[in-house]
Write an enzyme that holds these catalytic residues in place. Structure first.
Site, PDB file in Angstrom:
ATOM      1  NE  ARG A   5     -63.873  85.832  72.548  1.00  0.00           N
ATOM      2  CZ  ARG A   5     -63.262  84.868  72.814  1.00  0.00           C
ATOM      3  NH1 ARG A   5     -63.862  83.740  71.873  1.00  0.00           N
ATOM      4  NH2 ARG A   5     -62.199  84.424  73.477  1.00  0.00           N
ATOM      5  NE  ARG A  56     -64.293  82.845  65.647  1.00  0.00           N
ATOM      6  CZ  ARG A  56     -63.489  81.853  66.185  1.00  0.00           C
ATOM      7  NH1 ARG A  56     -62.571  81.187  65.580  1.00  0.00           N
ATOM      8  NH2 ARG A  56     -63.520  81.750  67.439  1.00  0.00           N
ATOM      9  NE  ARG A  66     -60.781  86.295  62.281  1.00  0.00           N
ATOM     10  CZ  ARG A  66     -60.377  85.079  61.604  1.00  0.00           C
ATOM     11  NH1 ARG A  66     -60.823  85.040  60.437  1.00  0.00           N
ATOM     12  NH2 ARG A  66     -59.560  84.340  62.254  1.00  0.00           N
ATOM     13  CG  ASP A  95     -57.746  88.304  72.611  1.00  0.00           C
ATOM     14  OD1 ASP A  95     -58.800  87.738  72.405  1.00  0.00           O
ATOM     15  OD2 ASP A  95     -56.878  87.804  73.384  1.00  0.00           O
ATOM     16  CE1 TYR A 116     -55.015  81.207  76.141  1.00  0.00           C
ATOM     17  CE2 TYR A 116     -55.755  82.440  77.853  1.00  0.00           C
ATOM     18  CZ  TYR A 116     -55.969  81.740  76.956  1.00  0.00           C
ATOM     19  OH  TYR A 116     -57.202  81.200  76.752  1.00  0.00           O
TER      20      TYR A 116
HETATM   21  O1  CP3 Z   1     -66.684  90.168  73.909  1.00  0.00           O
HETATM   22  C1  CP3 Z   1     -66.403  90.774  72.603  1.00  0.00           C
HETATM   23  O2  CP3 Z   1     -67.174  90.940  71.892  1.00  0.00           O
HETATM   24  C2  CP3 Z   1     -65.080  91.551  73.101  1.00  0.00           C
HETATM   25  C3  CP3 Z   1     -63.938  90.942  72.417  1.00  0.00           C
HETATM   26  C4  CP3 Z   1     -63.330  89.890  73.052  1.00  0.00           C
HETATM   27  C5  CP3 Z   1     -62.461  89.210  72.383  1.00  0.00           C
HETATM   28  N1  CP3 Z   1     -61.724  88.122  73.171  1.00  0.00           N
HETATM   29  C6  CP3 Z   1     -62.443  88.845  70.684  1.00  0.00           C
HETATM   30  C7  CP3 Z   1     -62.168  87.676  70.035  1.00  0.00           C
HETATM   31  C8  CP3 Z   1     -63.157  89.750  74.463  1.00  0.00           C
HETATM   32  C9  CP3 Z   1     -63.653  90.305  75.483  1.00  0.00           C
HETATM   33  C10 CP3 Z   1     -61.925  88.315  74.138  1.00  0.00           C
HETATM   34  C11 CP3 Z   1     -61.706  87.982  75.540  1.00  0.00           C
HETATM   35  C12 CP3 Z   1     -60.706  87.006  75.645  1.00  0.00           C
HETATM   36  N2  CP3 Z   1     -59.834  86.467  74.778  1.00  0.00           N
HETATM   37  C13 CP3 Z   1     -60.816  85.939  76.747  1.00  0.00           C
HETATM   38  C14 CP3 Z   1     -61.522  86.025  78.075  1.00  0.00           C
HETATM   39  C15 CP3 Z   1     -63.023  85.472  77.916  1.00  0.00           C
HETATM   40  C16 CP3 Z   1     -63.063  84.124  77.432  1.00  0.00           C
HETATM   41  O3  CP3 Z   1     -63.428  83.542  76.368  1.00  0.00           O
HETATM   42  O4  CP3 Z   1     -62.880  83.425  78.607  1.00  0.00           O
HETATM   43  C17 CP3 Z   1     -59.669  84.814  76.543  1.00  0.00           C
HETATM   44  C18 CP3 Z   1     -59.195  83.664  77.111  1.00  0.00           C
HETATM   45  C19 CP3 Z   1     -59.160  85.555  75.123  1.00  0.00           C
HETATM   46  C20 CP3 Z   1     -58.237  84.720  74.383  1.00  0.00           C
HETATM   47  C21 CP3 Z   1     -58.474  84.167  73.290  1.00  0.00           C
HETATM   48  N3  CP3 Z   1     -58.732  85.000  72.114  1.00  0.00           N
HETATM   49  C22 CP3 Z   1     -58.785  82.748  72.659  1.00  0.00           C
HETATM   50  C23 CP3 Z   1     -58.855  81.584  73.473  1.00  0.00           C
HETATM   51  C24 CP3 Z   1     -59.289  83.020  71.270  1.00  0.00           C
HETATM   52  C25 CP3 Z   1     -59.530  81.949  70.223  1.00  0.00           C
HETATM   53  C26 CP3 Z   1     -61.052  81.616  70.655  1.00  0.00           C
HETATM   54  C27 CP3 Z   1     -61.732  80.824  69.282  1.00  0.00           C
HETATM   55  O5  CP3 Z   1     -62.997  80.736  69.779  1.00  0.00           O
HETATM   56  O6  CP3 Z   1     -61.165  80.387  68.471  1.00  0.00           O
HETATM   57  C28 CP3 Z   1     -59.387  84.256  70.883  1.00  0.00           C
HETATM   58  C29 CP3 Z   1     -59.700  84.906  69.799  1.00  0.00           C
HETATM   59  C30 CP3 Z   1     -60.732  86.126  69.572  1.00  0.00           C
HETATM   60  N4  CP3 Z   1     -60.901  86.957  70.659  1.00  0.00           N
HETATM   61  C31 CP3 Z   1     -61.903  85.929  68.768  1.00  0.00           C
HETATM   62  C32 CP3 Z   1     -62.521  87.082  69.021  1.00  0.00           C
HETATM   63  C33 CP3 Z   1     -63.926  87.621  68.091  1.00  0.00           C
HETATM   64  C34 CP3 Z   1     -61.883  84.853  67.624  1.00  0.00           C
HETATM   65  C35 CP3 Z   1     -60.870  85.563  66.494  1.00  0.00           C
HETATM   66  C36 CP3 Z   1     -61.338  85.217  65.085  1.00  0.00           C
HETATM   67  O7  CP3 Z   1     -61.761  86.285  64.572  1.00  0.00           O
HETATM   68  O8  CP3 Z   1     -60.645  84.256  64.705  1.00  0.00           O
END
Ligand code: CP3
Length: 359
Positions: A27, A31, A40, A77, A154
């Site tokens: 990540r 944010r 964003r 994602d 999911y």
């Molecule tokens: O690592 C990186 O910078 C690459 C981008 C990336 C994102 N999600 C961006 C993201 C990667 C590799 C992921 C993987 C991902 N997404 C996983 C596996 C890794 C882990 O965290 O276990 C999972 C389970 C997801 C599903 C997902 N997407 C969730 C649970 C959420 C909400 C998380 C939160 O913190 O609220 C997301 C959204 C998400 N994916 C964000 C980002 C930057 C935040 C979104 C926003 O800008 O509001």
């Protein structure tokens, strides 16, 4: 395509020597960076950001402009795959991901099909190509997907879950249905990751974020076996270079030997294991990636240096370590603390390599 200027990440994944321990952060584009929040806001919402290649390129590069990281990761994602299967992904503000049509009935499961990655997920491949152009050979680009089991969580729960009631009910009452979902997901992920590799991804990572919620008996059957099939189905070489693969089961510390044995080049570790012990258990087989507790980044600069040093020193002067966090960086991290971490990882590991410090 120009030659890579910094290939330390790819070499470490293949357990070749490097001058220092390369690092990136899960990540890393997110944010905690004000510039991410600005892009964003311009996009309107997170999914539009993912689906607009120019904007996905912009945010992928933001952490690299601030910090001397050794790899970029595609901004996207894991849930884009079930979205392409028609489940209707959306992000309710402040609530995380949700699906409009979760899989609950048998007919919904039987109706699932493998999406063509170059069609329904074409925006991801466009982003990969655009990011590779923008990186211009500075560092390698990581592609990724979720694991079949994590995506299934999911898809069946309809969003995040604290108890996994729906998917575990399916696992223990209709394992045939869950295996059907996992089979479709596996085929979809192989095609998706190979399309990313063909578009320019130079390494790939499989995020098994929820495999650690399984029992010791269920994990090999419902998560690991499918990741093994994915790794076997991946393109192994592109433009004359190996395309390394990384698997990461959060909470998988008890199953390291099994994870190391499926053919992936590297295993990602969360922060609950000692990386030096993990190396003694499995390090000869695979590279290791990890494993700083992301909460360390809420501490002082001195404690960040201390904790980074512990990990570098515990791994010791051996090839095959990629430094990372044990899970995604928190949105509440102060960006300056990441500067401290990257500097500490690079300088301490250089010192260990030149044996100017005992390790
Ligand atoms: O690592 C990186 O910078 C690459 C981008 C990336 C994102 N999600 C961006 C993201 C990667 C590799 C992921 C993987 C991902 N997404 C996983 C596996 C890794 C882990 O965290 O276990 C999972 C389970 C997801 C599903 C997902 N997407 C969730 C649970 C959420 C909400 C998380 C939160 O913190 O609220 C997301 C959204 C998400 N994916 C964000 C980002 C930057 C935040 C979104 C926003 O800008 O509001």
């Amino acid at each position: 395509m120009s030659a890579l200027k910094n290939d330390s990440f790819l070499r470490a994944l293949l357990r070749e020597p490097t001058d220092y321990t390369p690092m990136w952060m899960m990540r890393q584009a997110g944010r905690y960076l004000p510039e991410y929040n600005a892009t964003r806001a311009r996009a309107g919402d997170f999914l539009t950001l993912c689906k607009t290649p120019d904007l996905a390129t912009e945010v992928t590069l933001q952490p690299l402009a601030r910090y001397p990281l050794d790899a970029a990761i595609l901004f996207s994602d894991i849930l884009t795959v079930p979205d392409a299967m028609g489940l209707g992904l959306y992000f309710a503000d402040g609530e995380g991901p949700r699906f409009e049509r979760p899989l609950r009935d048998e007919w919904e499961v039987r109706d699932l099909s493998v999406p063509d990655p170059t069609d329904k997920l074409g925006y991801v491949m466009d982003a990969v190509r655009s990011i590779r152009r923008a990186l211009d050979g500075s560092v390698p680009l990581i592609g990724f997907s979720g694991s079949p089991y994590t995506l299934a969580c999911y898809m069946v729960e309809g969003g995040g879950s604290s108890d996994y009631r729906h998917i575990k009910t399916m696992l223990y009452s209709r394992p045939d249905l869950l295996h059907h979902i996992l089979e479709i997901n596996t085929q979809a992920i192989i095609a998706y990751l190979n399309a990313q590799i063909e578009a320019g991804a130079q390494a790939v990572m499989i995020f098994d974020s929820w495999g650690g919620s399984l029992s010791a008996y269920a994990y090999p059957e419902f998560s690991l076996a499918y990741m093994e099939r994915i790794v076997a189905g991946l393109i192994k070489e592109r433009d004359g270079r190996r395309v390394p693969s990384i698997i990461f089961t959060k909470g998988g510390g008890n199953w390291l030997e099994a994870m190391a044995g499926i053919g992936a080049d590297a295993v990602g570790l969360d922060w609950t294991v000692d990386i030096g012990e993990a190396r003694r258990r499995i390090g000869a087989q695979v590279a290791l990636q990890g494993n700083l507790d992301p909460s360390v980044l809420h501490g002082t600069p001195d404690s960040i240096r201390t904790e980074a040093t512990r990990i570098i020193d515990s791994y010791g002067n051996h090839p095959g370590h990629v430094f990372n966090l044990g899970h995604g960086i928190s949105q509440f991290t102060h960006p300056d603390n990441v500067t401290v971490l990257v500097e500490a990882v690079h300088s301490r590991s250089r010192a260990v390599r030149t044996a100017s410090v005992p390790a």
